[in-house]
Design an enzyme around this catalytic site. Structure first.
Site, PDB file in Angstrom:
ATOM      1  N   ASP A 174       0.813  -1.211   0.000  1.00 20.81           N
ATOM      2  CA  ASP A 174       0.000   0.000   0.000  1.00 20.81           C
ATOM      3  C   ASP A 174       0.850   1.265   0.000  1.00 20.81           C
ATOM      4  O   ASP A 174       2.074   1.212   0.166  1.00 20.81           O
ATOM      5  CB  ASP A 174      -0.979   0.003   1.195  1.00 20.81           C
ATOM      6  N   ASN A 217      -7.105  -2.495  14.626  1.00 19.31           N
ATOM      7  CA  ASN A 217      -8.528  -2.698  14.326  1.00 19.31           C
ATOM      8  C   ASN A 217      -8.747  -3.875  13.365  1.00 19.31           C
ATOM      9  O   ASN A 217      -9.820  -4.025  12.789  1.00 19.31           O
ATOM     10  CB  ASN A 217      -9.146  -1.415  13.752  1.00 19.31           C
ATOM     11  N   HIS A 252      -7.061  -4.439  10.531  1.00 16.15           N
ATOM     12  CA  HIS A 252      -6.820  -4.190   9.102  1.00 16.15           C
ATOM     13  C   HIS A 252      -5.574  -4.909   8.609  1.00 16.15           C
ATOM     14  O   HIS A 252      -4.648  -5.185   9.378  1.00 16.15           O
ATOM     15  CB  HIS A 252      -6.812  -2.688   8.773  1.00 16.15           C
ATOM     16  N   GLU A 307      -9.277  -1.422   5.706  1.00 12.60           N
ATOM     17  CA  GLU A 307      -9.850  -1.086   7.009  1.00 12.60           C
ATOM     18  C   GLU A 307     -11.139  -1.891   7.217  1.00 12.60           C
ATOM     19  O   GLU A 307     -11.683  -2.449   6.252  1.00 12.60           O
ATOM     20  CB  GLU A 307     -10.183   0.416   7.033  1.00 12.60           C
TER      21      GLU A 307
HETATM   22  C1  GLP Z   1      -0.313   0.239   8.589  1.00 12.28           C
HETATM   23  C2  GLP Z   1      -0.031  -0.516   7.284  1.00 12.28           C
HETATM   24  C3  GLP Z   1      -0.168  -2.004   7.469  1.00 12.28           C
HETATM   25  C4  GLP Z   1       0.534  -2.430   8.752  1.00 12.28           C
HETATM   26  C5  GLP Z   1      -0.207  -1.857   9.935  1.00 12.28           C
HETATM   27  C6  GLP Z   1       0.473  -2.146  11.274  1.00 12.28           C
HETATM   28  O1  GLP Z   1      -1.365   1.123   8.516  1.00 12.28           O
HETATM   29  N1  GLP Z   1      -0.814  -0.072   6.181  1.00 12.28           N
HETATM   30  O2  GLP Z   1       0.371  -2.677   6.335  1.00 12.28           O
HETATM   31  O3  GLP Z   1       0.557  -3.817   8.857  1.00 12.28           O
HETATM   32  O4  GLP Z   1      -0.461  -0.480   9.792  1.00 12.28           O
HETATM   33  O5  GLP Z   1       1.546  -1.298  11.504  1.00 12.28           O
HETATM   34  P1  GLP Z   1       2.613  -1.515  12.644  1.00 12.28           P
HETATM   35  O6  GLP Z   1       3.485  -2.632  12.185  1.00 12.28           O
HETATM   36  O7  GLP Z   1       3.361  -0.203  12.724  1.00 12.28           O
HETATM   37  O8  GLP Z   1       1.878  -1.830  13.882  1.00 12.28           O
END
Ligand code: GLP
Length: 239
Positions: A67, A135, A137, A142
């Protein structure tokens, strides 16, 4: 689903490296899917170190990132493109022409998303690494994202913006993103999801024990036949 429980963040990162090395040994031209976020930073650091010590060759792999924010310039420090260059791509020998990224700079985002889907169809992802949002995702899918969703423009939740903008000025933080869809992610041959820390425990519990539903997009991974979860003690504490 296979669950590998490890002690802490460091062991989670080691296991992710081990998994990748094992796959690379049978297919040096792997097509990989990469996530961003805090979770994979240790994994990327370890890969960079292995490359520095001549212990890994990534010259034949192709990569697709999950993404990107929208709209955003690649040079913007908030961009996932910047994150990946900084944390991995500038430190290993992945051929730059083999790196695929959703471009947050384009005007025609629909065309960008369609082309990304086509590219993934042409070079199916062998191994998709994933993180998980608190949440539930995955990528920027989302809650509310359906299982047939494809690569598209999405609105980010307040929760995600608040968390991801931690190190930046919140006022001009992007509120939208381009993301692979749930269906795109599930099209990968293998999926490895990494999670570390107490703040992820609830999402992991919902993903595994809650209903398979768009309210927790990660729960759709239960419909995939080759998923491995690498969880540290805290992330798996509610299982
Ligand atoms: C982000 C990304 C995800 C990621 C998630 C968790 O928004 N788009 O791909 O897995 O949040 O992030 P973190 O590893 O910083 O907890």
């Amino acid at each position: 689903m296979k669950i590998l429980r490890v002690k802490n963040y460091n062991e989670m990162s080691d296991k992710a490296v081990e998994f990748l090395l094992n796959e690379l040994s049978t297919k040096p031209n792997l097509v990989l899917g990469f996530p961003t976020g805090k979770t994979p930073i240790g994994f990327y650091k370890k890969l960079s170190k292995l490359y520095k010590n001549n212990l890994i060759d990534l010259s034949k792999i192709k990569t697709f990132n999950l993404d990107e924010y929208y709209p955003i310039k690649k040079s913007d420090k908030k961009s996932f493109s910047y994150f990946m260059s900084h944390n991995l791509f500038n430190k290993v020998n992945i051929n730059s022409s083999n790196i695929n990224f959703l471009n947050g700079e384009v005007k025609d985002y629909e065309k960008e998303c369609e082309e990304y889907e086509l590219k993934i169809k042409k070079f199916p992802i062998d191994l998709q690494f994933l993180g998980i949002g608190i949440n539930g995702h995955i990528a920027f899918n989302e809650p509310g994202s359906i299982k047939d969703s494809k690569t598209r423009l999405v609105q980010l939740t307040k929760e995600t913006i608040n968390k991801n903008s931690n190190l930046f000025n919140r006022r001009n933080f992007p509120k939208q993103g381009l993301t692979m869809g749930v269906k795109t992610i599930l099209s990968a041959k293998k999926v490895v999801l990494l999670a570390s820390g107490k703040h992820k425990a609830k999402a992991i519990e919902r993903m595994l024990n809650g209903p398979i539903s768009k309210l927790c997009p990660a729960s759709f991974l239960r419909n995939h036949k080759d998923v491995t979860l690498i969880l540290d003690e805290r992330a798996s504490s509610l299982l």
